[in-house]
Write a protein that holds these residues in place. Structure first.
Motif, PDB file in Angstrom:
ATOM      1  N   GLU A   1      15.160  -3.446  -0.299  1.00 42.38           N
ATOM      2  CA  GLU A   1      14.666  -2.893   0.840  1.00 42.38           C
ATOM      3  C   GLU A   1      15.684  -2.433   1.821  1.00 42.38           C
ATOM      4  O   GLU A   1      16.820  -2.777   1.733  1.00 42.38           O
ATOM      5  CB  GLU A   1      13.745  -3.786   1.658  1.00 42.38           C
ATOM      6  CG  GLU A   1      14.458  -5.159   1.839  1.00 42.38           C
ATOM      7  CD  GLU A   1      13.537  -5.960   2.912  1.00 42.38           C
ATOM      8  OE1 GLU A   1      12.251  -5.868   2.542  1.00 42.38           O
ATOM      9  OE2 GLU A   1      14.051  -6.959   3.270  1.00 42.38           O
TER      10      GLU A   1
ATOM     11  N   GLY B   1      13.147  -2.579   6.595  1.00 38.35           N
ATOM     12  CA  GLY B   1      12.144  -3.554   5.649  1.00 38.35           C
ATOM     13  C   GLY B   1      11.315  -2.651   4.649  1.00 38.35           C
ATOM     14  O   GLY B   1      10.381  -3.230   4.264  1.00 38.35           O
ATOM     15  N   ARG B   2      11.633  -1.379   4.564  1.00 40.71           N
ATOM     16  CA  ARG B   2      11.079  -0.551   3.746  1.00 40.71           C
ATOM     17  C   ARG B   2      11.451  -0.619   2.228  1.00 40.71           C
ATOM     18  O   ARG B   2      12.765  -0.653   2.064  1.00 40.71           O
ATOM     19  CB  ARG B   2      11.072   1.071   4.189  1.00 40.71           C
ATOM     20  CG  ARG B   2      10.199   1.100   5.428  1.00 40.71           C
ATOM     21  CD  ARG B   2       9.972   2.637   5.740  1.00 40.71           C
ATOM     22  NE  ARG B   2      11.416   3.131   5.963  1.00 40.71           N
ATOM     23  CZ  ARG B   2      12.003   3.217   7.147  1.00 40.71           C
ATOM     24  NH1 ARG B   2      11.273   3.066   8.239  1.00 40.71           N
ATOM     25  NH2 ARG B   2      13.340   3.800   7.148  1.00 40.71           N
TER      26      ARG B   2
ATOM     27  N   VAL C   1       2.548  -2.341  -1.917  1.00 41.10           N
ATOM     28  CA  VAL C   1       3.372  -1.967  -0.701  1.00 41.10           C
ATOM     29  C   VAL C   1       2.114  -1.422   0.245  1.00 41.10           C
ATOM     30  O   VAL C   1       0.971  -1.079  -0.121  1.00 41.10           O
ATOM     31  CB  VAL C   1       4.143  -0.691  -0.747  1.00 41.10           C
ATOM     32  CG1 VAL C   1       5.393  -1.036  -1.663  1.00 41.10           C
ATOM     33  CG2 VAL C   1       3.599   0.535  -1.346  1.00 41.10           C
TER      34      VAL C   1
ATOM     35  N   ASP D   1       3.244   1.774   5.030  1.00 38.52           N
ATOM     36  CA  ASP D   1       4.737   1.906   5.654  1.00 38.52           C
ATOM     37  C   ASP D   1       5.886   1.538   4.598  1.00 38.52           C
ATOM     38  O   ASP D   1       6.860   1.515   4.793  1.00 38.52           O
ATOM     39  CB  ASP D   1       5.095   1.204   6.835  1.00 38.52           C
ATOM     40  CG  ASP D   1       4.125   1.463   8.049  1.00 38.52           C
ATOM     41  OD1 ASP D   1       3.945   2.866   8.306  1.00 38.52           O
ATOM     42  OD2 ASP D   1       3.710   0.768   8.846  1.00 38.52           O
TER      43      ASP D   1
ATOM     44  N   ARG E   1       6.171  -1.068   3.024  1.00 36.48           N
ATOM     45  CA  ARG E   1       6.868  -2.367   3.060  1.00 36.48           C
ATOM     46  C   ARG E   1       6.376  -3.408   2.100  1.00 36.48           C
ATOM     47  O   ARG E   1       4.968  -3.088   1.642  1.00 36.48           O
ATOM     48  CB  ARG E   1       6.577  -3.047   4.663  1.00 36.48           C
ATOM     49  CG  ARG E   1       7.273  -2.446   5.556  1.00 36.48           C
ATOM     50  CD  ARG E   1       6.983  -2.951   7.035  1.00 36.48           C
ATOM     51  NE  ARG E   1       7.990  -2.653   8.014  1.00 36.48           N
ATOM     52  CZ  ARG E   1       7.855  -1.403   8.750  1.00 36.48           C
ATOM     53  NH1 ARG E   1       6.917  -0.882   8.339  1.00 36.48           N
ATOM     54  NH2 ARG E   1       8.953  -1.184   9.565  1.00 36.48           N
TER      55      ARG E   1
END
Length: 326
Positions: free
Chosen positions: A50, A54-55, A109, A112, A114
């Motif tokens: 990531e 935090g992606r 996920v 976004d 995440r």
């Protein structure tokens, strides 16, 4: 497929936390040290990466981790082409993803990007076998423009909504071919016998384009198309198409010569078949690759689009060659 209500449950019910999430700016040595320090699981296939927000940005297979120099940066060697599941995905969606892409795990996920967790292939063994048994039937329906999962148990109106748009591609190509024939009506008037062989030439072009498309879709399940791959595959397929075109062109031309005895029409027919088959194999390779590169599923749309373009290019080549030679 038997009725399994749990297949329509959320995939989050079977999701597990990722054992460790790596940071994009790490070196391979730092990543390996953190894995040794924090991970005690004995079976891990992938580590997910990531960014600072935090992606999810990539995945690092264990094999690549073990074979890359320690001083290398993780972000230079991770795989950025991610296959993910949305948090809204069902268990059936996950089964189809495992059967299609042959991966050992999928990250889940949110909107976004995440990372919420990971679903492992071991949790889906029974369902995957069931989906795989129906894979051939799925491919047949997807090649003509829609997925079984979209129309299974659907009302006539829902089935119409999924199927009609792809039939429009056939209608549009048919009308375009009619207009194309009208544009070359003077050529047809000079040699009416050209019309006798239009079905033959179109059929050969369609058959070869679908053959090439089917093999390309199968190959795209396990690879990401690149320009180098495309050119190498095109050279191979073009050589095959050339041999097929020469064989079919000589056979059809010889029969036409014995039947009609018209030398130039025979040459137009044989040459048109050869050039049309070369064009058809290029389209059959290029359309699935383009859809895949555009992050679209080539199995859904490739069939109708490939056939439509193959028909148009075949008639254009056939009539243009006749105009030049007759």
């Amino acid at each position: 497929m038997r009725n399994h209500p749990h297949l329509h449950h959320s995939v989050r019910n079977l999701m597990q936390p990722a054992p460790l999430v790596l940071r994009e700016g790490m070196s391979m040595a730092e990543a390996l040290a953190e894995i040794r320090d924090k991970v005690d699981s004995d079976v891990i296939s992938y580590f997910y990466v990531e960014d600072g927000q935090g992606r999810l940005t990539g995945v690092l297979p264990v094999r690549r981790l073990l074979t890359t120099p320690l001083e290398a940066m993780l972000q230079d060697h991770m795989i950025r082409e991610l296959r993910t599941l949305r948090e809204s995905s069902t268990v059936l969606d996950a089964c189809e993803a495992f059967a299609m892409h042959k991966l050992l795990a999928f990250p889940v996920v949110d909107t976004d990007k995440r990372l919420l967790g990971v679903v492992d292939v071991k949790a889906f063994t029974e369902e995957i076998f069931e989906v795989t048994e129906h894979e051939r039937m799925e491919e047949l329906f997807e090649a003509i423009g829609f997925r079984i999962s979209q129309v299974r148990g659907a009302s006539p109106l829902t089935a119409w909504r999924f199927r009609f748009p792809w039939l429009l591609a056939t209608v549009a190509s048919g009308l375009a071919c009619a207009f194309l024939a009208g544009a070359f009506q003077l050529t047809l008037a000079r040699s009416l016998t050209l019309a006798f062989f239009m079905t033959l030439v179109l059929g050969l072009g369609e058959s070869l384009s679908i053959q090439t498309m089917t093999m390309t879709v199968q190959e795209l399940r396990t690879r990401t198309p690149t320009l180098r791959w495309f050119l190498a595959t095109l050279r191979r397929e073009a050589a095959t198409a050339g041999l097929l075109g020469v064989s079919c062109g000589l056979l059809a031309g010889a029969l036409a010569w014995l039947w009609l005895g018209e030398k130039m029409t025979t040459l137009v027919l044989g040459g048109g078949i050869l050039l049309a088959m070369l064009s058809a194999t290029t389209i059959g390779l290029g359309i699935p690759a383009l859809l895949h590169s555009s992050r679209l599923d080539p199995k859904i749309a490739a069939g109708p689009v490939t056939l439509a373009l193959a028909d148009l290019s075949t008639l254009l080549i056939y009539f243009s060659l006749a105009t030049l030679m007759l």
